[in-house]
Design an enzyme around this catalytic site. Sequence first.
Site, short mmCIF file in Angstrom:
data_model
loop_
_atom_site.label_atom_id
_atom_site.label_comp_id
_atom_site.label_asym_id
_atom_site.label_seq_id
_atom_site.Cartn_x
_atom_site.Cartn_y
_atom_site.Cartn_z
N GLU A 92 47.33 29.02 38.54
CA GLU A 92 48.12 29.89 39.42
C GLU A 92 47.62 29.82 40.86
OE1 GLU A 92 47.12 34.06 39.67
OE2 GLU A 92 45.95 33.93 37.82
N ASP A 139 52.94 51.34 35.04
CA ASP A 139 52.74 50.05 35.70
C ASP A 139 52.20 49.06 34.67
OD1 ASP A 139 51.94 47.86 37.16
OD2 ASP A 139 50.89 49.01 38.70
N SER A 184 52.12 44.95 33.83
CA SER A 184 52.35 43.65 34.48
C SER A 184 53.44 42.85 33.80
CB SER A 184 51.06 42.84 34.47
OG SER A 184 51.30 41.55 34.97
N ALA A 185 54.23 42.18 34.63
CA ALA A 185 55.26 41.26 34.12
C ALA A 185 54.64 40.03 33.46
CB ALA A 185 56.19 40.84 35.26
N ASP A 186 53.33 39.85 33.61
CA ASP A 186 52.65 38.76 32.89
C ASP A 186 52.93 38.85 31.39
OD1 ASP A 186 51.52 38.10 35.32
OD2 ASP A 186 49.44 38.54 34.73
N LYS A 222 42.62 41.63 33.55
CA LYS A 222 41.81 41.82 34.75
C LYS A 222 41.07 43.15 34.72
CE LYS A 222 45.74 42.77 37.84
NZ LYS A 222 46.36 42.46 39.12
N1 PSU Z 1 42.98 38.88 37.89
C1 PSU Z 1 42.15 39.03 38.94
N2 PSU Z 1 42.66 38.96 40.19
C2 PSU Z 1 44.00 38.73 40.41
C3 PSU Z 1 44.86 38.57 39.30
C4 PSU Z 1 44.30 38.66 38.06
O1 PSU Z 1 40.96 39.24 38.77
O2 PSU Z 1 44.41 38.65 41.57
C5 PSU Z 1 46.34 38.34 39.54
C6 PSU Z 1 46.93 37.30 38.57
O3 PSU Z 1 47.72 36.43 39.32
C7 PSU Z 1 47.79 38.13 37.64
C8 PSU Z 1 48.26 39.19 38.58
O4 PSU Z 1 48.85 37.41 37.08
O5 PSU Z 1 47.07 39.52 39.30
C9 PSU Z 1 48.88 40.39 37.91
O6 PSU Z 1 49.37 41.23 38.89
P1 PSU Z 1 50.29 42.50 38.52
O7 PSU Z 1 49.37 43.46 37.84
O8 PSU Z 1 50.77 42.99 39.85
O9 PSU Z 1 51.39 41.99 37.64
MN MN Z 2 51.32 45.82 38.22
#
Ligand code: PSU
Ligand code: MN
Length: 293
Positions: A22, A133, A135-137, A154
């Site tokens: 990524e 909240d 994540s869309a992951d 994370k």
């Molecule tokens: N883990 C980290 N730092 C980050 C991320 C993950 O330690 O910056 C990023 C990754 O790209 C992950 C994203 O897919 O954060 C998820 O963000 P969100 O919670 O906004 O979906």
């Molecule tokens: Mn998020």
Amino acid sequence: MVILSREVEDALRDDRPVVALETTLIAHGFPPGEGVAVGLESERRVREAGAVPATIGVLDGSVRVGLDEAELERFDAEARKLGARDLAAAAVQNAVGATTVGGTLAVCRRVGIRFMGTGGIGGVHRGWTQQPDVSADLAELVRTQALVVASGAKSILDVPATSEVLETLGIPTLGFRTSTLPRFYTAAGGPPVSVRVESPDEAAEVARAHWELGGGGLLLGNPPAQSLDDVDELIAEALEAAGREGVGGQQVTPFVLGWLHRESEGRTLAANRALVADNAGLAAAVAVGHAAG
Ligand code: PSU
Ligand code: MN
């Protein structure tokens, strides 16, 4: 709309192992200027293990799969953070767009890449009872036949809640020589994984069988080589400070990581760098096992 580098295109055509990486980590996961080195080291580790790295992002109106060093340099803190929903708009509007795990997986699905390495996936945030909240992951993992290697979710998330949602969504959580989901900076103390595997080949075999049964994404949890055992309080302090200072949305992760890096005197930074590269290498080893199998 989607442009593959020559190297990635050739590898995919010949069914050789390819590992997606990524760009959000490069742009927003490390202090300014340090992300590119992490990206390059991840690519090096993928090659060392015998696979082709495919770093993914949006540049000059196209989704790009496979980037060179000069292109990686363009993913700085100004880049947009792109989940799957944001890819098309970023391309149309000619933005520099750094893909999250979810955004990267959406591109993997389109071009047929089956393996990805990252630091930690997104998941269920702490405080989800007040604000949902998530994540869309996770949604992209459901839809994509790919195995993601990460040190769990994370660090700033609610890991037990994330594990519950992974189960609900039918996403297998494989533990690499561990029975619990790693907690990013810490190897131990996480919720149980759905299955423990002892080798990259075994992970590849489980993934192949899962896909043959019509399943989608899998998470392979790789425990960090060095555990930081005093980091939990720092994370709690950082999240509290973020709340106090009104930091919200996409700013939370960079704020918290910056706080941790400062307060731990760089120990979280070193750990983060190491685990991202290790996960890229393990993803490549699994991809190599899959290609051989
Ligand atoms: N883990 C980290 N730092 C980050 C991320 C993950 O330690 O910056 C990023 C990754 O790209 C992950 C994203 O897919 O954060 C998820 O963000 P969100 O919670 O906004 O979906
Ligand atoms: Mn998020």
